[in-house]
Design a protein around this motif. Sequence first.
Motif, PDB file in Angstrom:
ATOM      1  N   ALA A 154      31.639 -12.710  -6.806  1.00  0.00           N
ATOM      2  CA  ALA A 154      31.863 -11.438  -6.132  1.00  0.00           C
ATOM      3  C   ALA A 154      31.349 -11.568  -4.711  1.00  0.00           C
ATOM      4  O   ALA A 154      30.200 -11.959  -4.505  1.00  0.00           O
ATOM      5  N   TRP A 155      32.204 -11.275  -3.743  1.00  0.00           N
ATOM      6  CA  TRP A 155      31.741 -11.359  -2.361  1.00  0.00           C
ATOM      7  C   TRP A 155      32.517 -10.390  -1.480  1.00  0.00           C
ATOM      8  O   TRP A 155      33.505  -9.804  -1.894  1.00  0.00           O
ATOM      9  N   SER A 156      32.021 -10.239  -0.265  1.00  0.00           N
ATOM     10  CA  SER A 156      32.568  -9.278   0.679  1.00  0.00           C
ATOM     11  C   SER A 156      32.843  -9.969   2.009  1.00  0.00           C
ATOM     12  O   SER A 156      32.089 -10.846   2.433  1.00  0.00           O
ATOM     13  N   LEU A 157      33.930  -9.568   2.660  1.00  0.00           N
ATOM     14  CA  LEU A 157      34.313 -10.114   3.960  1.00  0.00           C
ATOM     15  C   LEU A 157      34.505  -8.969   4.949  1.00  0.00           C
ATOM     16  O   LEU A 157      34.976  -7.891   4.567  1.00  0.00           O
ATOM     17  N   PRO A 158      34.189  -9.172   6.217  1.00  0.00           N
ATOM     18  CA  PRO A 158      34.339  -8.096   7.213  1.00  0.00           C
ATOM     19  C   PRO A 158      35.789  -7.911   7.632  1.00  0.00           C
ATOM     20  O   PRO A 158      36.146  -8.039   8.816  1.00  0.00           O
ATOM     21  N   LEU A 159      36.635  -7.605   6.663  1.00  0.00           N
ATOM     22  CA  LEU A 159      38.074  -7.473   6.900  1.00  0.00           C
ATOM     23  C   LEU A 159      38.581  -6.101   6.471  1.00  0.00           C
ATOM     24  O   LEU A 159      39.663  -5.974   5.913  1.00  0.00           O
ATOM     25  N   GLY A 160      37.783  -5.071   6.739  1.00  0.00           N
ATOM     26  CA  GLY A 160      38.219  -3.723   6.435  1.00  0.00           C
ATOM     27  C   GLY A 160      39.297  -3.259   7.403  1.00  0.00           C
ATOM     28  O   GLY A 160      39.361  -3.708   8.559  1.00  0.00           O
TER      29      GLY A 160
END
Length: 311
Positions: A154-160
């Motif tokens: 599970a991870w997050s990327l600054p691609l909102g």
Amino acid sequence: MRLGVLDIGSNTGHLLVVDAHRGAAPLPAYSYKEPLRLAEHLDAAGAVTQAGIDALAAFTAQAQRVAEDKGCEDMLAFATSAVRDAVNSDAVLAEVAERTGLAIPVLSGEDEARLTFLAVRRWSGWSAGRLWVFDIGGGSLEIAGGADEEPEVAWSLPLGAARLARQHLGAAPVDEDALRSLRKQIRADIARDAGRLLRHGAADHAAATSKTFRSLARICGAAPSGDGPLVPRAMPLVAVSEWIPKLAAMTHDELAALPGVSASRAHQILPGALVAEAAMEIFELEALEICPWALREGVILERLDQITIGS
């Protein structure tokens, strides 16, 4: 029990009042939200402006009054990427707490992805097998996958969508060079860590959550929200790819007139589509099923699990 779930997102502040108990799906009882657009209330240094803090404090105070009026026993509050990534995050939350009496914890990107995965797993059930979940928010893209209720990755990327619109795109229509440059960056960012998901094996089921995905699916022909959450909805890759050049050529008013797109989010739909297309192509997915449950439901479900364990 009746719970208030206060979600401070990059686009919107949303209080969801739900009736929830063990063994049952959380039942929405009331919804109160305001378009805070915190991802766009950032100065050049990456700090939330005083105007953004004032808007957040005012919304939080009103949300507390609404929760009390609706009979909530408890409030589950959290903030996501817009506050998480702000250079003055601690100061923002300290001022809001001082003005409202409510301490709002910040979810890490990994926890955001993990809790969203939990919600989609509970909605989809064990028959979904190995599950991949994608969530495009205003400030970040969350990716998670696994065969159980806890994701293996599970991870997050600054691609909102709001972040990309603010940082990379000007007024609509969008010129071809800007579109190509943003497309290249998005794909490089997603592909960099794609192996984290791929090394565990292909998905049996791939799902997407969030307003951005719901809007894109609606544009691509999915049923409207008024048909209810139990209607199956999917977003085919081929349809998203066909829509991207059309979206790039539209004015803001034309985008806002599309089904499922609000005026306040119209400028975000093109970068959202670019992220969706990139994720689907990099992970070789022909379509994504749209899941009506997302982060808020994951927070509720985890809280109910904790109460059950504690009892």
